[in-house]
Enzyme design. Structure first.
Site: not given
Ligand code: UD1
Length: 340
Positions: A131, A155, A159, A237
């Site tokens: 990851s 987690y 990895k 992302r």
């Molecule tokens: C998360 C994990 C990462 C994992 C990946 C898998 C964390 C810190 N990291 O990454 O280890 O490999 O998922 O897909 O949890 N967001 C919102 N509202 C929500 C959910 C997310 O605004 O309800 C935003 C977050 O702030 C971020 C983006 O959407 O900017 C992506 O979030 P998310 O899908 O959870 O992925 P990561 O945090 O990048």
């Protein structure tokens, strides 16, 4: 079939899961024999039927725990395994913070038992599901494979530790050929609507959450912060369609058969997309509303994360083909049909 004509047989641990099941489809379509090992901890038996329906091909399924030596013996003694794609492991960041021992025990144990059994049976090829979370925080994007490592939760640490275990093992065994794929943000679903991601309870990740909102199961999305230094203030992302990601495993497997040693390879699209850009794309392509509100930043979140993908292109010949619209359409299509 004679031994010389035999198609390579690939053991896929965690092959009933989200990324595993899509990868099995690609393997079967490419003509590989497949043995799936899964204990349904975070997967459902229906995924196996879906794989058969999509590919019109069959595979061997073994239900059990990859950390269990007897179970692994059963697989390797019954089948001549040529390579392994290793997905089996726990993957929820928040849960890993609450239950670190469970994560270290399971994710390390599965890998150690697998490697010991592979060694015993002379199986040298492995593709590992790593990851982008292994990278230390960085102000500058993209992330290169040479970036410093550093994790912030158990987690991610499992990895990183597994990458290290694989590195040491490859160093000690001149025949070993290991590839660690560092995924960015896998989303989407199979275009057939038969395979996808259906997390238990309230999803933590953005795309499954949006699908729940769009299908009326959750009232609104909370956008975690709009004051980041990004195009529109929301987090960016590198989202990659799960079918593209599955294809990257096929390319990694073919690469593993051609050389020895260990490689660590980013798998993303190389593009950053903001939360609001995803919401807009989702609404447009699916003709649905996605109500949202801006809330506080989520602790631990970074402003921007995306991959440099030139190494994957160079050594694997891999480039992601699907765009954000494809990801939103396929995720919704699966959600409408399957999400409870
Ligand atoms: C998360 C994990 C990462 C994992 C990946 C898998 C964390 C810190 N990291 O990454 O280890 O490999 O998922 O897909 O949890 N967001 C919102 N509202 C929500 C959910 C997310 O605004 O309800 C935003 C977050 O702030 C971020 C983006 O959407 O900017 C992506 O979030 P998310 O899908 O959870 O992925 P990561 O945090 O990048």
């Amino acid at each position: 079939m004679s031994e010389t004509n035999r198609k390579p047989c690939i053991l896929v641990t965690g092959g009933a899961g989200f990324i595993g099941s899509h990868t099995v489809c690609e393997l079967l379509n490419a003509g590989y024999d497949v043995v799936i090992a899964d204990n349904f901890f975070n997967a459902k038996p229906e995924a196996l039927d879906a794989i058969r329906e999509i590919t019109h091909k069959d595979f061997v399924f073994m239900e059990g725990d990859v950390a269990d030596h007897e179970f692994m013996e059963k697989i390797f003694s019954a089948h001549k395994i040529d390579a392994v794609i290793h997905f089996a492991g726990y993957k929820a960041v928040g849960e890993s913070v609450a239950k670190p021992l469970m994560y270290y025990r399971n994710n390390l144990d599965t890998t150690l038992t697998l490697l010991e059994t592979m060694k015993k049976y002379g199986c040298h090829h492995l593709v590992f599901s790593s990851s982008a979370t292994v990278y230390a925080e960085s102000e500058s994007m993209p992330l290169y494979e040479s970036n410093p490592l550093g994790t912030s939760n158990p987690y991610g640490e499992t990895k990183r530790m597994i990458e290290r275990i694989l590195g040491d093992t490859a160093h000690a065994d001149k025949d070993a050929s290991f590839v660690c794929l560092r995924y960015f943000n896998p989303v989407g679903a199979h275009p057939s609507g038969l395979l996808g991601e259906d997390p238990n309870g309230i999803p933590n990740n953005l795309m499954p959450f949006i699908v729940k909102v769009a299908t009326g199961k959750i009232e609104k999305l909370r956008v975690f912060g709009n004051d980041y230094d990004t195009v529109d203030g929301t987090g960016m992302r590198d989202y990659i369609h799960v079918v593209d990601l599955a294809k990257a495993h096929l390319a990694a497997l073919e690469y593993a058969f051609k050389r020895t040693g260990i490689d660590y390879i980013n798998i993303g699209t190389g593009n950053g997309t903001s939360v609001l850009q995803i919401v807009e794309a989702f609404k447009k392509v699916n003709h649905v509303d996605v109500p949202y509100e801006i809330t506080e930043r989520r602790p631990g979140d970074l402003a921007k994360v995306w991959a440099d993908t030139s190494y994957a292109k160079r050594v694997l010949g891999f480039t992601a083909e699907k765009n954000i619209e494809d990801m939103c359409r396929d995720a919704y299509n699966y959600g409408v049909k399957h999400m409870k």
